[in-house]
Scaffold this active site. Structure first.
Site, mmCIF file in Angstrom:
data_model
loop_
_atom_site.group_PDB
_atom_site.id
_atom_site.type_symbol
_atom_site.label_atom_id
_atom_site.label_comp_id
_atom_site.label_asym_id
_atom_site.label_seq_id
_atom_site.Cartn_x
_atom_site.Cartn_y
_atom_site.Cartn_z
ATOM 1 N N ARG A 67 -45.898 7.908 3.617
ATOM 2 C CA ARG A 67 -45.853 6.658 2.862
ATOM 3 C C ARG A 67 -46.327 6.855 1.424
ATOM 4 N NH1 ARG A 67 -49.208 1.647 3.280
ATOM 5 N NH2 ARG A 67 -47.839 -0.127 2.812
ATOM 6 N N HIS A 71 -44.267 5.448 -1.860
ATOM 7 C CA HIS A 71 -44.860 4.532 -2.826
ATOM 8 C C HIS A 71 -45.042 5.189 -4.192
ATOM 9 C CE1 HIS A 71 -46.447 1.033 -0.203
ATOM 10 N NE2 HIS A 71 -45.410 1.610 0.378
ATOM 11 N N ASN A 99 -50.428 -1.657 -2.082
ATOM 12 C CA ASN A 99 -51.199 -0.454 -1.758
ATOM 13 C C ASN A 99 -52.630 -0.714 -1.297
ATOM 14 O OD1 ASN A 99 -49.007 1.148 -2.505
ATOM 15 N ND2 ASN A 99 -49.708 1.362 -4.624
ATOM 16 N N HIS A 198 -40.286 3.996 9.672
ATOM 17 C CA HIS A 198 -41.157 3.083 10.414
ATOM 18 C C HIS A 198 -41.131 3.373 11.917
ATOM 19 C CE1 HIS A 198 -41.399 -0.269 7.114
ATOM 20 N NE2 HIS A 198 -41.903 0.892 6.728
#
Length: 325
Positions: A67, A71, A99, A198
């Site tokens: 992740r 990001h 975040n 996911h």
């Protein structure tokens, strides 16, 4: 009288366009899979051993490390800016809305950077470490592997505002998701493949409360299970965690897509991928073919890793991933 200036402007525009295309091609070409083959030949085993140790201690860490790369790349490109702490001159991305209390794994990146610096000091960027760590995390958890293109340099600044505006939210609808991915050169197929990440990891109650209590396209049994650990009242149990993939949250398979077909997407943005829209067919394909999902995911990860890298003399090679030199 106006004819010459008009022609000149058009030719100038075409020359500028050609230059930009050439420049973009050069920037992309400067990323290569063997970038550190001579300058840091022990890079890959050094990174992977530390990632393996971290995941062995906590399987969820694999999803957290993956992740971080997502990001990072979605905010001004894959430049390691997400790792920078706040300074007096800028407010970084760590405390941005998508975040804060969410992204994690910074200590693992610190350990990896220290290990890499020990074998080849001042050579490997933090941005490239994030790219390698993402690949290794997926592979260790049973997912595909791929050749990581390297040669990125590190940003000297970060932007909380850009993070707030660029990263898709758990409440995003399908059109917003498609638009955000498209703006970065990622296709709708890339969207469905990458969101398949996911299949590992967990989400906080505050990010799925509205879905399990208010939405109608959710499997009722699934919603009831999730309600056990996520009270309906805001502020109560906000940080309680639930797996994004009910069946196998620490294994990189295609159960995520199978869940979507049964109304068991944990986040609103998840279920949007299978809700009577143009992505339904891709979700269905991946639910039946793990091979296709793994192949497309690996392809999309390479594509995402090419988003606006700093190369050449741009940026720097940080000594400490948390601060600029």
């Amino acid at each position: 009288m106006a004819l010459f200036p008009t022609c000149f402007s058009f030719m100038g525009f075409m020359n500028l366009l050609a230059f930009l295309v050439l420049f973009m091609g050069i920037s992309s070409a400067q990323l290569s899979t063997n970038f550190y083959s001579k300058s840091c030949p022990k890079l890959f085993p050094t990174v992977k051993s530390t990632v393996q140790t971290a995941i062995s201690k906590e399987a969820r860490m694999g999803a957290s490390l993956l992740r971080l790369f997502f990001h990072d790349c979605f905010v001004n490109g894959c430049d390691g800016s997400i790792l920078l702490d706040d300074t007096s001159s800028f407010t970084g991305e760590k405390r941005a809305a998508p975040n804060i209390n969410s992204v994690r794994g910074f200590e693992v990146i610190d350990k990896i950077k220290s290990a890499v610096e020990a074998v080849c000091p001042g050579v490997v960027s933090c941005a490239d470490i994030l790219a390698i760590v993402a690949r290794d995390s997926v592979s260790i958890l049973g997912g595909p592997s791929w050749d990581v293109k390297l040669g990125r340099r590190d940003a000297r600044t970060a932007s909380q505002a850009a993070a707030n505006n660029s990263i898709p939210t758990p409440t995003s609808n399908l059109n917003d998701l498609i638009s955000r991915f498209s703006a970065l050169g990622l296709s709708t197929r890339d969207l469905v493949a990458l969101t398949g990440s996911h299949t590992i990891g967990q989400a906080r109650c505050t990010n799925f409360r509205a879905r399990i209590y208010n939405e109608t396209n959710v499997d009722i049994t699934f919603a009831q299970i999730r309600r056990w650990n996520c009270p309906s009242r805001n502020g109560s149990g906000d940080n309680n965690l639930a797996p994004l993939d009910l069946q196998s949250p620490t294994y990189f398979d295609n159960n995520y897509h199978k869940n979507l077909m049964n109304g068991r997407g944990l986040l609103h943005s998840d279920q949007q991928l299978f809700n009577g829209g143009p992505t339904d067919s891709i979700v269905t394909e991946y639910s039946y073919s793990l091979i296709n999902f793994h192949f497309d995911f690996a392809t999309a990860m390479v594509k995402m890793g090419n988003i606006s890298p700093l190369v050449g003399s741009n940026g720097e090679i940080r000594k400490n991933c948390r601060m600029r030199n």
